[in-house]
Design an enzyme around this catalytic site. Sequence first.
Site, PDB file in Angstrom:
ATOM      1  NE  ARG A  79      -0.076  -0.621   3.345  1.00  0.00           N
ATOM      2  CZ  ARG A  79      -0.116  -2.234   3.540  1.00  0.00           C
ATOM      3  NH1 ARG A  79      -0.587  -2.887   3.088  1.00  0.00           N
ATOM      4  NH2 ARG A  79       0.215  -2.494   5.298  1.00  0.00           N
ATOM      5  CB  THR A  86      -8.766   3.766   1.717  1.00  0.00           C
ATOM      6  OG1 THR A  86      -7.409   3.805   1.269  1.00  0.00           O
ATOM      7  CG2 THR A  86      -9.753   4.581   2.040  1.00  0.00           C
ATOM      8  CG  ASP A 138       6.237  -1.122   8.442  1.00  0.00           C
ATOM      9  OD1 ASP A 138       7.831  -0.295   8.406  1.00  0.00           O
ATOM     10  OD2 ASP A 138       5.512  -0.194   8.284  1.00  0.00           O
ATOM     11  CG  ASP A 197       7.689   1.124  11.141  1.00  0.00           C
ATOM     12  OD1 ASP A 197       8.548   2.438  10.645  1.00  0.00           O
ATOM     13  OD2 ASP A 197       6.539   1.206  11.280  1.00  0.00           O
TER      14      ASP A 197
END
Length: 210
Positions: free
Chosen positions: A105, A109, A201, A204
């Site tokens: 990602r 944006t 996340d 992670d």
Amino acid sequence: MSPQVHHVTHPLIQHKLTLMRQKDRSTNSFRRLLNEISMLMAYEVTRDMPTSMIEIETPLETMQAPVIDGKKTVFVSIMRAGAGFLDGMLNVVPGARIGHIGLYRDPKTLVAVEYYFKMPADMHERDAIVLDPMLATGNSAVAAVDRLKETRPKSIRFVCLLAAPEGLANFHANHPDVPVYVAAIDRQLNEHGYIVPGLGDAGDRIFGTK
């Protein structure tokens, strides 16, 4: 809630998800819990898999009994976090084939950028189950299923751990025909495109990279 959204509320899944959300959960524990949840969710997403009858011999007699054809199932892992979902699914359906879609990602944006795509042959004969722990903005999921549909699989299902309402809306605006199996639908996205309250996340936390 859309009939295409299957909210998996089994108490064992919800209990393990609560443990995963805790910020002080170790990488090893987080990974183990995700593996356990993915096994439990595999039972839900495969509940109506078609079976065929084969002849077997029990210790007492010959009989007709049902089997599934695991080789007709493809688990499609959206890299990298989807890998954390994959092992548990394979424990339940060990004969499944595996496909990979590499997406990241863009941090500015939030658009999904593809860097890898590899599927088994003869996808038109196969049922695809797409795996990604988080359905946040939905952009990666939409891009992955866009690409997957080019291979014309028999069916597609999407499995995730957490979803945001915005991500679900985006996904089904683009793919209204694809059912989503999810353990929890959280409140919203924050300004950085993360699910809140969420669990951080997922990549992670699975790989210990932060």
